[in-house]
Design a protein around this motif. Sequence first.
Motif, PDB file in Angstrom:
ATOM      1  N   GLN A 167      45.624  47.256  33.848  1.00 13.01           N
ATOM      2  CA  GLN A 167      44.702  48.290  33.908  1.00 13.01           C
ATOM      3  C   GLN A 167      45.012  49.298  32.893  1.00 13.01           C
ATOM      4  O   GLN A 167      44.145  50.132  32.481  1.00 13.01           O
ATOM      5  CB  GLN A 167      45.031  48.856  35.313  1.00 13.01           C
ATOM      6  N   HIS A 183      41.078  39.058  36.707  1.00 14.93           N
ATOM      7  CA  HIS A 183      41.285  40.539  36.351  1.00 14.93           C
ATOM      8  C   HIS A 183      42.085  40.451  34.881  1.00 14.93           C
ATOM      9  O   HIS A 183      42.151  41.517  34.615  1.00 14.93           O
ATOM     10  CB  HIS A 183      41.724  41.285  37.267  1.00 14.93           C
ATOM     11  N   PHE A 225      44.824  45.734  41.630  1.00 14.80           N
ATOM     12  CA  PHE A 225      43.780  46.342  41.172  1.00 14.80           C
ATOM     13  C   PHE A 225      42.991  46.861  42.215  1.00 14.80           C
ATOM     14  O   PHE A 225      43.433  47.880  42.609  1.00 14.80           O
ATOM     15  CB  PHE A 225      42.825  44.960  40.631  1.00 14.80           C
ATOM     16  N   ASN A 226      41.777  46.417  42.540  1.00 12.91           N
ATOM     17  CA  ASN A 226      41.010  47.202  43.634  1.00 12.91           C
ATOM     18  C   ASN A 226      41.238  46.516  45.017  1.00 12.91           C
ATOM     19  O   ASN A 226      40.427  46.997  45.873  1.00 12.91           O
ATOM     20  CB  ASN A 226      39.388  47.369  43.238  1.00 12.91           C
ATOM     21  N   SER A 234      43.228  45.995  48.412  1.00 13.75           N
ATOM     22  CA  SER A 234      44.294  46.460  49.280  1.00 13.75           C
ATOM     23  C   SER A 234      44.807  45.125  50.254  1.00 13.75           C
ATOM     24  O   SER A 234      44.021  44.563  50.953  1.00 13.75           O
ATOM     25  CB  SER A 234      43.843  47.663  50.121  1.00 13.75           C
ATOM     26  N   ASP A 281      48.706  47.490  46.720  1.00 10.93           N
ATOM     27  CA  ASP A 281      47.532  47.361  46.083  1.00 10.93           C
ATOM     28  C   ASP A 281      47.641  46.647  44.729  1.00 10.93           C
ATOM     29  O   ASP A 281      48.650  46.860  44.133  1.00 10.93           O
ATOM     30  CB  ASP A 281      47.295  48.871  45.626  1.00 10.93           C
ATOM     31  N   GLN A 283      50.092  54.139  41.174  1.00 13.98           N
ATOM     32  CA  GLN A 283      49.386  55.059  40.472  1.00 13.98           C
ATOM     33  C   GLN A 283      50.057  56.075  39.499  1.00 13.98           C
ATOM     34  O   GLN A 283      49.701  56.581  38.771  1.00 13.98           O
ATOM     35  CB  GLN A 283      49.051  56.300  41.523  1.00 13.98           C
TER      36      GLN A 283
END
Length: 424
Positions: A179, A213, A340-341, A343, A338, A52
């Motif tokens: 990302q 991805h 990408f999306n 977990s 984590d 993040q």
Amino acid sequence: MSNLHVKYLLVGGGLASSAAAQAIRSLDHEGSVLLVGQEINRPYHRPPLSKQYLRREKPHDDLFTVSADWYEKNRVELRTGRRASHLDTPRKAVTLNNGEEVSFDRMLLATGASPLPLDAPGSHLPNLFYLRTLEDADRLHNAVEKAKREGRAHAAGRGRATVIGGGVLGVELAASLTQLGLGVDLLVARAHPWDKFAGESTGRFLELYLQQHGVKVHVNTRTRQIDGDGRVQRVVTLDGTTIDCDFAVAAVGAVANKELLRGTPVAAGKAILVDDHCRTSEPDIYAAGDCAAVFDPLFGKHRILDHWDHANVTGTLAGRNMAGANDSYRATNYFFSDVFNLSISAWGEARAVDRRLIRGTPNIDSPDFVEIGIAADGRIAQVIAVGHSGEDDLLRELVARRARVDGDEESLKDPSSPLVKLLG
């Protein structure tokens, strides 16, 4: 030279020291506490640095373990930008790099770990980065922005990065940089990512998931050299392949910081050896976090566990015992990631695994499966949950109890077969 005496000396400015300070104050409200950290920042959480925070989704001020005024309110003296340079065990004293000597009644070694340097020609070039500290993450921020403005073109814009290393950090970095809009190549030295602790099925799934991805994954690929005109511009692999990039990040492992032990009798191997109370071989000296190999009764051996949860657990344990408790390590080690999306959570010891089974189907489009690692004696040694939620307590308990699966292995592959039956 000035001299200071404290009841509790905490050497290391990370989560383990912060957890120890909080644990000490929960039991001892009066004893003097000094926390010495080499970084200029007060203790903060590292996991967001590759996720993040790197993606600018979490601000700087949200990283810290406690508020800035916590130290003053709890009378914990905090000294950042200071390094412990010498430990005198007979005198129970530490010399700091400014010449000050601090004596102590009890001491915690929570010096963490440092990135393992990339061993390849050209690794000295600018624009080869490592990620361990907040300052490292900020340097990567600048590299990303520059690459997106001026870097090499790719299908989605500008800026190309090469990540060297297929472990947890390397995979997280590859995902986050993608990302952020970069073209990313991930170099994995083994047959699949996460080779050290995940089985082939999970590793192959992760490789395909990354590629879907946008990450270009190169397995069985080692770095021969780094090339560039005054900075990193390409990575050359052992088979001669040239991968152009604007910068590279090496995530090839970490080494425990135990330089302070030189000339002391404190027992250490690859890390500082501590018992199940986080005590070293020297009286009144404890160790916790990434620099420590704690004795884990669940697996009957010392283990190096360089994850957030372990730093928090062992820091708390050491702090409580320094303040007079008599607690033992009873945790079931845990880590999370984590990508990408997606977990991912894991419990247990990969080195104890003899065979693995997959519960469910690893579907790239909607992943939800569990990898169960079984020891040679038929007991569960490790569990990895990929995109799977709602059973964390149960999965942890399967490892904590070393549940026996003899005769049930085939049925366990069926998600409709309840796992709770293994607990008896």
